[in-house]
Design an enzyme around this catalytic site. Sequence first.
Site, PDB file in Angstrom:
ATOM      1  N   GLY A 209       0.782  -1.233   0.000  1.00  0.00           N
ATOM      2  CA  GLY A 209       0.000   0.000   0.000  1.00  0.00           C
ATOM      3  C   GLY A 209       0.810   1.277   0.000  1.00  0.00           C
ATOM      4  N   LYS A 210       2.021   1.245  -0.527  1.00  0.00           N
ATOM      5  CA  LYS A 210       2.864   2.451  -0.544  1.00  0.00           C
ATOM      6  C   LYS A 210       2.259   3.520  -1.454  1.00  0.00           C
ATOM      7  CE  LYS A 210       6.431   0.035  -1.844  1.00  0.00           C
ATOM      8  NZ  LYS A 210       5.914  -1.338  -1.728  1.00  0.00           N
ATOM      9  N   THR A 211       1.857   3.138  -2.642  1.00  0.00           N
ATOM     10  CA  THR A 211       1.246   4.101  -3.568  1.00  0.00           C
ATOM     11  C   THR A 211      -0.079   4.617  -3.027  1.00  0.00           C
ATOM     12  OG1 THR A 211       2.290   2.943  -5.430  1.00  0.00           O
ATOM     13  CG2 THR A 211       0.451   4.418  -5.940  1.00  0.00           C
ATOM     14  N   HIS A 426       2.443 -38.294   1.958  1.00  0.00           N
ATOM     15  CA  HIS A 426       3.354 -37.145   1.988  1.00  0.00           C
ATOM     16  C   HIS A 426       2.722 -35.975   2.740  1.00  0.00           C
ATOM     17  CE1 HIS A 426       6.629 -34.599   0.224  1.00  0.00           C
ATOM     18  NE2 HIS A 426       5.723 -33.653   0.452  1.00  0.00           N
ATOM     19  N   GLU A 427       1.496 -35.625   2.374  1.00  0.00           N
ATOM     20  CA  GLU A 427       0.827 -34.500   3.042  1.00  0.00           C
ATOM     21  C   GLU A 427       0.439 -34.853   4.470  1.00  0.00           C
ATOM     22  OE1 GLU A 427       0.924 -31.709   1.682  1.00  0.00           O
ATOM     23  OE2 GLU A 427       1.562 -32.412  -0.286  1.00  0.00           O
ATOM     24  N   HIS A 430       3.412 -34.115   6.765  1.00  0.00           N
ATOM     25  CA  HIS A 430       3.491 -32.701   7.168  1.00  0.00           C
ATOM     26  C   HIS A 430       2.469 -32.402   8.280  1.00  0.00           C
ATOM     27  CE1 HIS A 430       6.331 -31.497   4.136  1.00  0.00           C
ATOM     28  NE2 HIS A 430       5.554 -31.899   3.139  1.00  0.00           N
TER      29      HIS A 430
END
EC number: 3.4.24.-
Length: 654
Positions: A209-211, A426-427, A430
């Site tokens: 949000g700089k602009t 695999h999942e 995790h």
Amino acid sequence: MKKWLNYLPTIFIISIIVSLIAYSSQGSLRHMNYSEFQNLAKTAEFGNSSLTISSNVIDVEGVYTDPSQSSKNSTAFSVLVPNTEENLTWLTKTLEANGGQISIEDPNQGSVWLNVLGQLIPFLLIGVFFYFMFTKMGGGGSNKAFEFSKNKARMETDVKVRFKDVAGCDEEKEEVKEIIDYLRSPKKFTDMGAHIPKGILMVGPPGTGKTLLAKAVAGEANVPFFSVSGSDFVEMFVGTGASRVRDMFKTAQKAAPCIIFIDEIDAVGRQRGAGMGGGNDEREQTLNQLLVEMDGMVDNNGIVIIAATNRPDVLDPALLRSGRFDRQVTVNLPDIRGRQQILEVHARNKHLASDVELDNLAKRTPGFSGADLANVLNEGAILAVRNKEKVITMADLDEAIDRVMMGPAKKSKKYTEKDKWLVSYHEAGHAVIGLRLEDADMVQKVTIIPRGEAGGYNLMTPREEKYFHRKSEYLAQITGLLGGRTAEEIVFGEISAGAVNDIEKLTDIAKNMVRVFGMSSLGPIQYANPQGNVFLGRDYTQGGNYSVGVAEEIDKEVRKIVDQCHTECHRILTENRALLDLIAHSLFEYETLTNEEITNLMKFGQITDPNAPAIETKEVEAELEENTPPKLPSKASEEELDAAKNELTKKKED
């Protein structure tokens, strides 16, 4: 005028067509000389004719019929006869011989100017046409040479953005409030002897949000807002950028007080003299002119410069000194409170369902920028329209988060049964590490539906957002990343290439622990520059700041950390094999599990009813035997099943 010039080619083509039609209509008129007309007059029968008598010639026009021809059609003719008394008498007698009538035309009846214009109009049209084409291609006109050096800044005199439209950056707003007060009433600052900062540099990741914050400053102060990109100054012609900088400040001085916003200032403000082949002359001249305009011989009072970049480390030191960019405002990624405020701003014009809770949505989106959050709500609205819904539901927003993070789901991509079991375990690996390791991130969602380059993924969020991370937390992150690969080793006895992204992430974490954070036996010594920039020429000749022996020690420490985490991961998955199998089988069947469903699996052994009694050992055995994955070395042992049953029963009683 420009609108009519756009129609000029069409008018030119129509004029040519009309001229061709007029010329073709005159093609049947026979033009004769005097001798031909004398021979024709001996046999032809003339109809009505007209004579235009001038001082030297008589212009005769009419029609005739030749009896010697088989066709009796009349033919128009035109002839010039010398103006003598004998010829006039002869013409009158000849043309009236067969009952034809003669009319006398006044040679001065037509306007001389109309005749001249009639001859000049085709040439004028051709000239205007080529002038239009020449200027359209940008090749003509001396004005182009002057316009080339004009600045490309776009001015807005009535900015609608206000601070209420910028959420999640309260501290940043406080830093720029003095600018608004100065632009509104500069006298109270000058009376106190204070000088307002000439430049503000906004630093932060993309999308924070700089602009938007810069526009809000102009909107709150109600002053003109000049916006330009750093790349708009640099051209292939030397001196053009410097000329545009001068012209931009000259234009802004006329509109002062005002704000000049330079986006991506690193495109023109990089360090001078950097690069293997030296600096770029055009860019350096542009930077030099910008430095002079900001704090040089010319005093540009009433002009506040706001610049934005996400690479402040490459900017020239002269640009960052006091008197130019006096103040740096860091616009960081929003925290959970800021994310909720941003979601509320972007949800103003959205039709959300009653069950949508933005605070829960903010908890599930750590690391998201303001632009990402706006995109989440927009994607949710698009999905609601696609599903022909009247409101945006939580399911739409949940899918939108997955789309922003990983891309759309590839539901058409089908796994083989073996691959599906591989991805499920695999999942699940995790997920188990996230559930059983204290410092690991919380599991919010697990899916084996392919998205982007991933065959499946875990959505894991920190238990609490922190500014600083401890060594144990980094070790827990590495252990969690190793969960999928280790689960493959335990269940299938081999590994796949599906963990390549996990390995890349954990390697970076381990290297930073050793080389940057000093979290190894090598001590609190930094062996790398975390902000090194290879594209700057200085880094090619700088070399490493440690010896070959230290490099070997670094490699050993990195391997030691990874091996330690791998051992811990193997222990946790082995001790929780029953939970690993349960989550993997549920993923194989349902493909996606939410946080609530995973919690129910851990506490109660099923995903549907958390109040139902825990499943019996025989049910677990039956499920494992029925859905045994290919090449599964061994199913859960009797001791593991009894331990799982006892643990689940104890949790239920508690």
